[in-house]
Design a protein around this motif. Structure first.
Motif, PDB file in Angstrom:
ATOM      1  N   HIS A 270       0.870  -1.452   0.296  1.00 15.42           N
ATOM      2  CA  HIS A 270      -0.217   0.669   0.151  1.00 15.42           C
ATOM      3  C   HIS A 270       0.904   1.062  -0.155  1.00 15.42           C
ATOM      4  CE1 HIS A 270      -3.567  -2.193   1.018  1.00 15.42           C
ATOM      5  NE2 HIS A 270      -2.881  -3.195   1.525  1.00 15.42           N
ATOM      6  N   GLY A 271       2.555   1.394   0.069  1.00 13.06           N
ATOM      7  CA  GLY A 271       3.424   2.261  -0.016  1.00 13.06           C
ATOM      8  C   GLY A 271       3.150   2.869   0.834  1.00 13.06           C
ATOM      9  N   LEU A 272       3.036   2.124   2.554  1.00 21.24           N
ATOM     10  CA  LEU A 272       3.445   2.554   3.333  1.00 21.24           C
ATOM     11  C   LEU A 272       4.564   3.434   4.092  1.00 21.24           C
ATOM     12  CD1 LEU A 272       0.671   0.404   5.778  1.00 21.24           C
ATOM     13  CD2 LEU A 272       0.125   2.705   5.250  1.00 21.24           C
ATOM     14  N   GLY A 273       5.973   2.010   3.755  1.00 19.12           N
ATOM     15  CA  GLY A 273       6.734   2.581   3.771  1.00 19.12           C
ATOM     16  C   GLY A 273       7.506   4.247   2.930  1.00 19.12           C
ATOM     17  N   ALA A 278       8.080   9.790   4.095  1.00 20.06           N
ATOM     18  CA  ALA A 278       7.875  10.917   3.268  1.00 20.06           C
ATOM     19  C   ALA A 278       7.455  12.108   4.672  1.00 20.06           C
ATOM     20  CB  ALA A 278       7.040  10.856   2.435  1.00 20.06           C
ATOM     21  N   GLU A 279       6.322  11.511   5.511  1.00 21.81           N
ATOM     22  CA  GLU A 279       5.688  12.650   6.561  1.00 21.81           C
ATOM     23  C   GLU A 279       6.403  12.910   7.792  1.00 21.81           C
ATOM     24  OE1 GLU A 279       1.920  13.015   7.496  1.00 21.81           O
ATOM     25  OE2 GLU A 279       2.310  13.057   5.175  1.00 21.81           O
ATOM     26  N   MET A 280       7.405  12.212   8.297  1.00 22.59           N
ATOM     27  CA  MET A 280       9.068  12.130   8.537  1.00 22.59           C
ATOM     28  C   MET A 280      10.203  13.050   7.713  1.00 22.59           C
ATOM     29  SD  MET A 280      10.643  12.067  11.428  1.00 22.59           S
ATOM     30  CE  MET A 280      10.252   9.941  12.435  1.00 22.59           C
ATOM     31  N   ARG A 308      15.004   1.222  -3.065  1.00 28.50           N
ATOM     32  CA  ARG A 308      15.037   2.219  -4.117  1.00 28.50           C
ATOM     33  C   ARG A 308      13.680   3.696  -3.936  1.00 28.50           C
ATOM     34  NH1 ARG A 308      12.778  -1.389  -6.376  1.00 28.50           N
ATOM     35  NH2 ARG A 308      10.788  -1.450  -5.956  1.00 28.50           N
ATOM     36  N   ILE A 309      12.959   3.151  -3.067  1.00 25.83           N
ATOM     37  CA  ILE A 309      12.165   4.045  -1.661  1.00 25.83           C
ATOM     38  C   ILE A 309      12.629   5.425  -1.327  1.00 25.83           C
ATOM     39  CG2 ILE A 309      10.861   4.720   0.100  1.00 25.83           C
ATOM     40  CD1 ILE A 309       9.498   1.880  -0.020  1.00 25.83           C
ATOM     41  N   ASN A 310      14.369   4.668  -0.981  1.00 24.58           N
ATOM     42  CA  ASN A 310      14.784   6.230  -1.147  1.00 24.58           C
ATOM     43  C   ASN A 310      15.740   7.061  -1.552  1.00 24.58           C
ATOM     44  OD1 ASN A 310      14.938   5.557   2.366  1.00 24.58           O
ATOM     45  ND2 ASN A 310      16.707   3.825   1.906  1.00 24.58           N
ATOM     46  N   GLU A 311      15.902   6.477  -2.789  1.00 29.57           N
ATOM     47  CA  GLU A 311      16.217   6.541  -4.126  1.00 29.57           C
ATOM     48  C   GLU A 311      15.305   8.321  -4.785  1.00 29.57           C
ATOM     49  OE1 GLU A 311      17.277   4.172  -6.216  1.00 29.57           O
ATOM     50  OE2 GLU A 311      19.021   3.734  -5.252  1.00 29.57           O
ATOM     51  N   GLU A 312      13.580   8.101  -4.321  1.00 29.36           N
ATOM     52  CA  GLU A 312      12.156   8.243  -5.238  1.00 29.36           C
ATOM     53  C   GLU A 312      12.804   9.071  -4.210  1.00 29.36           C
ATOM     54  OE1 GLU A 312       9.709   5.991  -4.580  1.00 29.36           O
ATOM     55  OE2 GLU A 312      10.057   4.785  -6.529  1.00 29.36           O
ATOM     56  N   LEU A 313      13.098   9.718  -3.036  1.00 24.80           N
ATOM     57  CA  LEU A 313      13.172  10.363  -2.277  1.00 24.80           C
ATOM     58  C   LEU A 313      14.297  11.889  -1.972  1.00 24.80           C
ATOM     59  CD1 LEU A 313      11.508   8.880   1.606  1.00 24.80           C
ATOM     60  CD2 LEU A 313      10.460  10.424  -0.237  1.00 24.80           C
TER      61      LEU A 313
END
Length: 336
Positions: A270-273, A278-280, A308-313
């Motif tokens: 669900h994209g929670l990670g 991102a909220e943080m 990959r999540i980190n890279e997107e951020l």
């Protein structure tokens, strides 16, 4: 010229001692970790005086060449599930390397580890750097590799982190103490990190209980560490589905150190990670008195999804960090 090693008593350190050790560790860091922010004197003092807790005991040694400080070693004895292991942290000045300083420190530390019934020694080392070369020569095994990723904050607005809440979830956040009504749920959610890839390491991820969480909070508070937490709460059940934690240490207050980010298995997809991270980032960048300049996170090489999540951020790869392990008796034999 022989290396002289002695036990270091943190309580006996003078201001001049701290100055000398600070010069040593900063010179070592400039070579081994050049992309990191410069270490402050307060960081060195904190590193040399880590307080013991019910879950951690720390021992120190100092090495000298010709009467001058050449290196310092720190042996951390964790408790609970890691009560048979010990972590080794060595700092040797660049000009004193290849002169037997690290080996002399290890020769003093290994017997102490055995006296505390530690059968395995482990150390986080920078890949392709002198500590890694020494570990290989001594017969240590590289059992796990992390990617260190860094996010440099340029003062841009917090809006760039704005991410819609996934359907059926809402975010909750706090600083320091977990709210009492969420403590049990938070302890359950933290167990999701247990399935993070760790290679073949003997080191165990802590099994978090409410009691251990409260003890960790007391330890952080005593050291002046600010811990921020963002969680995703599942609206239908009220359980915590995902979480992320970020720490700010008083000796480097503009640097955020990422701790756990995890999502419970039944809530994945669900994209929670990405949402909680991102909220943080939006929260800390919008906090005027915090003014973070850098966020650092380590992620297992095998964990391509989180990298990959980190890279997107906006995180970028800084270096690889390896976990080296060796049996204590094997190290003593290798040292001769």
């Amino acid at each position: 010229m022989s290396v002289e090693v002695s036990v270091l008593d943190p309580a006996a350190l003078t201001e001049e001692d701290v100055d000398r050790y600070h010069a040593l560790v900063t010179s070592a860091a400039a070579v081994d970790r050049p992309e990191n922010p410069p270490l402050t004197r307060a960081w060195t003092h904190s590193w040399l005086t880590t307080p013991d807790t019910a879950d951690r005991t720390t021992l120190y040694w100092s090495a000298r060449l010709g009467g001058s400080i050449a290196g310092v070693g720190k042996l951390v004895l964790p408790g609970h599930e890691n009560g048979r292991s010990a972590e080794v942290d060595l700092r040797v000045g660049p000009e004193q390397r290849r002169r037997g300083v690290a080996r002399a420190l290890l020769a003093a530390m290994a017997p102490a580890a055995q006296e505390h019934d530690r059968v395995t020694l482990f150390s986080w080392i920078v890949a392709d750097a002198p500590p890694a070369f020494l570990a290989e020569r001594l017969g240590a095994e590289i059992v796990h590799t992390n990617h260190l990723q860094v996010l440099r904050l340029d003062g841009g607005g917090a809006d760039r982190w704005r991410t819609p809440e996934p359907a059926g979830y809402r975010s909750v956040r706090w600083i320091g103490h977990v709210p009492d009504d969420l403590l049990e749920l938070f302890a359950t959610a933290k167990k999701a990190i247990q399935d993070a890839p760790l290679g073949g390491t003997a080191t165990q991820i802590p099994v978090w209980t409410p009691e251990r969480i409260r003890a960790a909070e007391r330890d952080l508070a005593a050291r002046g560490v600010e811990r921020r937490v963002v969680v995703a709460v599942h609206e239908a059940t009220g359980e915590i589905a995902g979480l992320t934690e970020l720490q700010f240490h008083p000796e480097r207050p503009r640097v955020g150190i990422q701790q756990d980010t995890s999502v419970r298995r039944e809530h994945r997809g669900h994209g929670l990670g990405r949402f909680v991270k991102a909220e943080m980032l939006g929260w800390v960048t919008a906090t005027r008195d915090l003014r973070p300049e850098l966020v650092m996170t380590t992620t297992a090489t095998q964990n391509a999804h989180m990298r990959r999540i980190n890279e997107e951020l906006g995180f970028e790869l800084a270096r690889r960090i390896q976990l080296a392990e060796i049996k204590t008796d094997a190290l003593r034999a290798a040292l001769g």
